[in-house]
Design a protein around this motif. Structure first.
Motif, PDB file in Angstrom:
ATOM      1  N   ASP A 290       0.824  -1.198   0.000  1.00 52.07           N
ATOM      2  CA  ASP A 290       0.000   0.000   0.000  1.00 52.07           C
ATOM      3  C   ASP A 290       0.863   1.254   0.000  1.00 52.07           C
ATOM      4  O   ASP A 290       2.078   1.206   0.126  1.00 52.07           O
ATOM      5  N   ARG A 291       0.181   2.381  -0.105  1.00 49.84           N
ATOM      6  CA  ARG A 291       0.852   3.675  -0.217  1.00 49.84           C
ATOM      7  C   ARG A 291       1.641   4.015   1.053  1.00 49.84           C
ATOM      8  O   ARG A 291       2.748   4.549   0.979  1.00 49.84           O
ATOM      9  N   ILE A 292       1.077   3.714   2.211  1.00 55.12           N
ATOM     10  CA  ILE A 292       1.739   4.045   3.480  1.00 55.12           C
ATOM     11  C   ILE A 292       3.068   3.309   3.594  1.00 55.12           C
ATOM     12  O   ILE A 292       4.092   3.907   3.952  1.00 55.12           O
ATOM     13  N   GLU A 293       3.058   2.021   3.267  1.00 52.85           N
ATOM     14  CA  GLU A 293       4.305   1.235   3.298  1.00 52.85           C
ATOM     15  C   GLU A 293       5.328   1.812   2.318  1.00 52.85           C
ATOM     16  O   GLU A 293       6.513   1.910   2.632  1.00 52.85           O
TER      17      GLU A 293
ATOM     18  N   TYR B 144       1.554   8.528  -7.965  1.00 48.73           N
ATOM     19  CA  TYR B 144       2.982   8.676  -8.273  1.00 48.73           C
ATOM     20  C   TYR B 144       3.177   8.371  -9.749  1.00 48.73           C
ATOM     21  O   TYR B 144       2.229   8.426 -10.523  1.00 48.73           O
TER      22      TYR B 144
ATOM     23  N   GLU C 104       5.563   4.893   1.122  1.00 46.37           N
ATOM     24  CA  GLU C 104       6.076   6.188   1.580  1.00 46.37           C
ATOM     25  C   GLU C 104       7.026   6.019   2.759  1.00 46.37           C
ATOM     26  O   GLU C 104       8.031   6.731   2.862  1.00 46.37           O
ATOM     27  N   THR C 105       6.730   5.070   3.639  1.00 43.95           N
ATOM     28  CA  THR C 105       7.620   4.807   4.777  1.00 43.95           C
ATOM     29  C   THR C 105       8.960   4.278   4.291  1.00 43.95           C
ATOM     30  O   THR C 105      10.021   4.704   4.763  1.00 43.95           O
TER      31      THR C 105
ATOM     32  N   TYR D 132       2.210  -0.804  -4.851  1.00 43.50           N
ATOM     33  CA  TYR D 132       3.170   0.262  -5.119  1.00 43.50           C
ATOM     34  C   TYR D 132       4.545  -0.356  -5.321  1.00 43.50           C
ATOM     35  O   TYR D 132       4.886  -1.356  -4.681  1.00 43.50           O
TER      36      TYR D 132
ATOM     37  N   TYR E 102      10.249   4.744   1.320  1.00 42.32           N
ATOM     38  CA  TYR E 102      10.891   5.848   0.611  1.00 42.32           C
ATOM     39  C   TYR E 102      11.586   6.784   1.598  1.00 42.32           C
ATOM     40  O   TYR E 102      12.721   7.208   1.382  1.00 42.32           O
ATOM     41  N   SER E 103      10.912   7.078   2.710  1.00 44.63           N
ATOM     42  CA  SER E 103      11.500   7.946   3.746  1.00 44.63           C
ATOM     43  C   SER E 103      12.737   7.307   4.362  1.00 44.63           C
ATOM     44  O   SER E 103      13.726   7.989   4.647  1.00 44.63           O
TER      45      SER E 103
END
Length: 171
Positions: free
Chosen positions: A10-13, A38, A15-16, A136, A18-19
């Motif tokens: 998912d998106r949250i995973e 994206y 983005e995490t 993603y 990526y951070s």
């Protein structure tokens, strides 16, 4: 150039992860997120399997239609089969050639299209399907050391799949 592709649910995973790559001082110009909101598969440059299939069909058409015509014409010339009994032999041979050309076109369409869809796109089709399913992708490009570092970081997030690719170049 080497590539690392990680599939996250998912998106949250994504983005995490990526951070985490960003905090590790990786050059972020070499890290991309693919998915809804994206980059798309086309923007990133994944091969479109439909385009590959179309190319393969066009390559085969140039060979199979003329070959099919010649083979159909020759077959009818040798066997003397009357496709249209009231027509003279030359007309029957031409019709045999046209039927052979049509068979060649069908062969190009089915064989070329099938091979182009399944083989021509490599893993890109798999990744496109995952993006279509709402997953993603994080894609890292760079040298071997960068890919190793990114692999260590991304494995912490337990991606559904993580795959490395090495682009073969000429020396």
């Amino acid at each position: 150039m080497n590539y690392l592709v990680a599939v996250l649910p998912d998106r949250i995973e994504a983005e995490t992860a990526y951070s985490a790559l960003e905090k590790s001082n990786l050059p972020m110009s070499q890290v991309d997120i693919l998915g809804k909101g994206y980059k798309s598969a086309d923007e990133f440059g994944f091969i479109d399997p439909n385009k590959q299939a179309s190319k393969q069909v066009n390559k085969l058409i140039y060979w199979l239609i003329p070959f099919g015509f010649i083979a159909g014409f020759a077959f009818n010339l040798l066997t003397r089969i009357d496709i249209l009994p009231q027509a003279n032999p030359l007309i029957n041979e031409i019709i045999g050639g046209l039927l052979g050309a049509a068979s060649g076109a069908l062969g190009a369409y089915f064989i070329g299209g099938g091979v182009g869809l399944t083989v021509g796109s490599g893993d890109a089709l798999t990744y496109r399907n995952r993006l279509n399913a709402g997953k993603y992708l994080i894609v890292v490009t760079g040298n071997e050391d960068l890919i190793r570092q990114a692999t260590r970081i991304l494995r912490q997030f337990e991606p559904e799949n993580i795959q490395g690719y090495a682009e073969l170049g000429t020396a």
